[in-house]
Design a protein around this motif. Structure first.
Motif, mmCIF file in Angstrom:
data_model
loop_
_atom_site.group_PDB
_atom_site.id
_atom_site.type_symbol
_atom_site.label_atom_id
_atom_site.label_comp_id
_atom_site.label_asym_id
_atom_site.label_seq_id
_atom_site.Cartn_x
_atom_site.Cartn_y
_atom_site.Cartn_z
ATOM 1 N N GLU A 71 0.824 -1.211 0.000
ATOM 2 C CA GLU A 71 0.000 0.000 0.000
ATOM 3 C C GLU A 71 0.855 1.255 0.000
ATOM 4 O O GLU A 71 0.411 2.317 -0.412
ATOM 5 C CB GLU A 71 -0.898 0.064 1.249
ATOM 6 C CG GLU A 71 -1.893 -1.048 1.338
ATOM 7 C CD GLU A 71 -1.412 -2.136 2.291
ATOM 8 O OE1 GLU A 71 -2.262 -2.794 2.878
ATOM 9 O OE2 GLU A 71 -0.203 -2.338 2.437
ATOM 10 N N LEU A 94 -0.283 1.999 10.295
ATOM 11 C CA LEU A 94 -1.440 2.656 9.682
ATOM 12 C C LEU A 94 -1.140 4.122 9.368
ATOM 13 O O LEU A 94 -1.464 4.605 8.278
ATOM 14 C CB LEU A 94 -2.657 2.536 10.599
ATOM 15 C CG LEU A 94 -3.226 1.123 10.741
ATOM 16 C CD1 LEU A 94 -4.282 1.084 11.834
ATOM 17 C CD2 LEU A 94 -3.807 0.640 9.427
ATOM 18 N N THR A 118 1.441 4.455 6.517
ATOM 19 C CA THR A 118 0.917 4.103 5.203
ATOM 20 C C THR A 118 -0.171 5.056 4.736
ATOM 21 O O THR A 118 -0.153 5.513 3.594
ATOM 22 C CB THR A 118 0.365 2.669 5.226
ATOM 23 O OG1 THR A 118 1.420 1.799 5.629
ATOM 24 C CG2 THR A 118 -0.119 2.247 3.861
ATOM 25 N N TYR A 119 -1.127 5.360 5.608
ATOM 26 C CA TYR A 119 -2.288 6.146 5.195
ATOM 27 C C TYR A 119 -2.269 7.580 5.690
ATOM 28 O O TYR A 119 -3.105 8.380 5.291
ATOM 29 C CB TYR A 119 -3.573 5.463 5.673
ATOM 30 C CG TYR A 119 -3.710 4.073 5.132
ATOM 31 C CD1 TYR A 119 -3.874 3.847 3.769
ATOM 32 C CD2 TYR A 119 -3.637 2.976 5.966
ATOM 33 C CE1 TYR A 119 -3.976 2.573 3.262
ATOM 34 C CE2 TYR A 119 -3.741 1.694 5.470
ATOM 35 C CZ TYR A 119 -3.903 1.495 4.116
ATOM 36 O OH TYR A 119 -3.993 0.229 3.621
ATOM 37 N N TRP A 175 -7.942 6.557 4.677
ATOM 38 C CA TRP A 175 -8.396 5.581 5.672
ATOM 39 C C TRP A 175 -9.686 4.914 5.212
ATOM 40 O O TRP A 175 -9.890 3.724 5.452
ATOM 41 C CB TRP A 175 -8.612 6.266 7.022
ATOM 42 C CG TRP A 175 -7.346 6.489 7.755
ATOM 43 C CD1 TRP A 175 -6.417 7.448 7.507
ATOM 44 C CD2 TRP A 175 -6.850 5.727 8.841
ATOM 45 N NE1 TRP A 175 -5.371 7.335 8.385
ATOM 46 C CE2 TRP A 175 -5.620 6.289 9.220
ATOM 47 C CE3 TRP A 175 -7.326 4.625 9.534
ATOM 48 C CZ2 TRP A 175 -4.859 5.788 10.253
ATOM 49 C CZ3 TRP A 175 -6.565 4.137 10.577
ATOM 50 C CH2 TRP A 175 -5.352 4.709 10.929
ATOM 51 N N ALA A 196 -8.953 2.139 2.777
ATOM 52 C CA ALA A 196 -7.865 1.268 3.224
ATOM 53 C C ALA A 196 -8.045 -0.170 2.757
ATOM 54 O O ALA A 196 -7.109 -0.802 2.305
ATOM 55 C CB ALA A 196 -7.731 1.317 4.744
ATOM 56 N N VAL A 207 -1.315 -3.970 5.729
ATOM 57 C CA VAL A 207 -1.191 -3.064 6.879
ATOM 58 C C VAL A 207 -2.432 -3.130 7.773
ATOM 59 O O VAL A 207 -2.303 -3.339 8.982
ATOM 60 C CB VAL A 207 -0.871 -1.624 6.412
ATOM 61 C CG1 VAL A 207 -0.927 -0.657 7.563
ATOM 62 C CG2 VAL A 207 0.499 -1.593 5.757
ATOM 63 N N PRO A 208 -3.663 -2.979 7.242
ATOM 64 C CA PRO A 208 -4.829 -3.143 8.118
ATOM 65 C C PRO A 208 -4.955 -4.558 8.688
ATOM 66 O O PRO A 208 -5.376 -4.736 9.833
ATOM 67 C CB PRO A 208 -6.026 -2.817 7.222
ATOM 68 C CG PRO A 208 -5.477 -2.027 6.108
ATOM 69 C CD PRO A 208 -4.071 -2.504 5.911
ATOM 70 N N ALA A 217 -2.613 -4.797 11.630
ATOM 71 C CA ALA A 217 -3.157 -4.080 12.789
ATOM 72 C C ALA A 217 -4.292 -4.871 13.435
ATOM 73 O O ALA A 217 -4.344 -5.013 14.658
ATOM 74 C CB ALA A 217 -3.644 -2.695 12.362
#
Length: 198
Positions: free
Chosen positions: A69, A127, A130-131, A138, A141, A146-147, A150
């Motif tokens: 991402e 997070l 990346t975002y 977000w 996403a 990555v999500p 998390a």
């Protein structure tokens, strides 16, 4: 954080992202296992977690930099510092969440603070790196590595708390040893599963 900046338009290949994700996940799990088996994590959890934090920062920086991402996103050095400072500030919110979910509020402050720092590093830092703080990013996403990492860290921490009240009288059952181990393993499993699925 400490990696050279990627030129604009350069993408890590799927294979490179998978290899970096698996390598950082394996390093995190191996490091946690070494701390568990050596007995230092169970003997002095707060001190051990604080000493392990710089290594965790480097591993998370590598994982965030090589995330698929994050392939087209370039960040200045100041933006990376801002993400680090924001993650450190949000550690207090993670601490409050742990206390509200049943962590000892008075007797194990140092242990809960160290756990909160590691959890913020596993959940918040990737997070934000990346975002960023862009609401549209977000919202879009999705279910990338990555999500998924998390979410895996949160689920792992929650499941890691299950053996604490059991009366097995093992040193690894004390607060916050199984929670931090669960968070690290959950983050690694979430990241690798999402990378393999891509």
């Amino acid at each position: 954080m400490f990696l050279p900046r990627k030129p604009r338009g350069v993408r890590f290949s799927r294979t490179a992202s998978l290899a970096a994700g698996v390598a950082t996940a394996a390093a995190q799990i191996a490091g946690t296992a070494a701390l568990l088996y050596s007995g230092t994590l169970a003997a002095a959890p707060a001190r051990t977690l604080w000493r392990a934090l710089p290594v965790a920062v480097v591993l998370q920086a590598i994982a965030a930099e090589t995330a698929p991402e994050n392939a087209r996103r370039t960040q200045s050095w100041m933006a990376r510092v801002y993400v680090g400072v924001l993650t450190a500030a949000l550690t207090a919110a993670v601490y409050l969440a742990y206390v509200l979910m049943g962590a000892p509020p008075v007797s194990h402050v140092a242990e809960t603070a160290a756990l909160s720092a590691h959890t913020a590093l596993l959940v918040v830092y990737p997070l934000l790196a990346t975002y960023g703080v862009d609401a549209r990013a977000w919202a879009a996403a999705g279910a990338g590595p990555v999500p998924a990492s998390a979410a895996g860290a949160v689920a792992g921490a929650w499941l890691g708390a299950v053996p604490i009240p059991l009366d097995w009288d093992r040193p690894w059952q004390q607060w916050p040893v199984p929670v931090v181990a669960g968070a690290v393993v959950g983050a690694a499993v979430g990241r690798v599963a999402a990378l393999v699925r891509m």
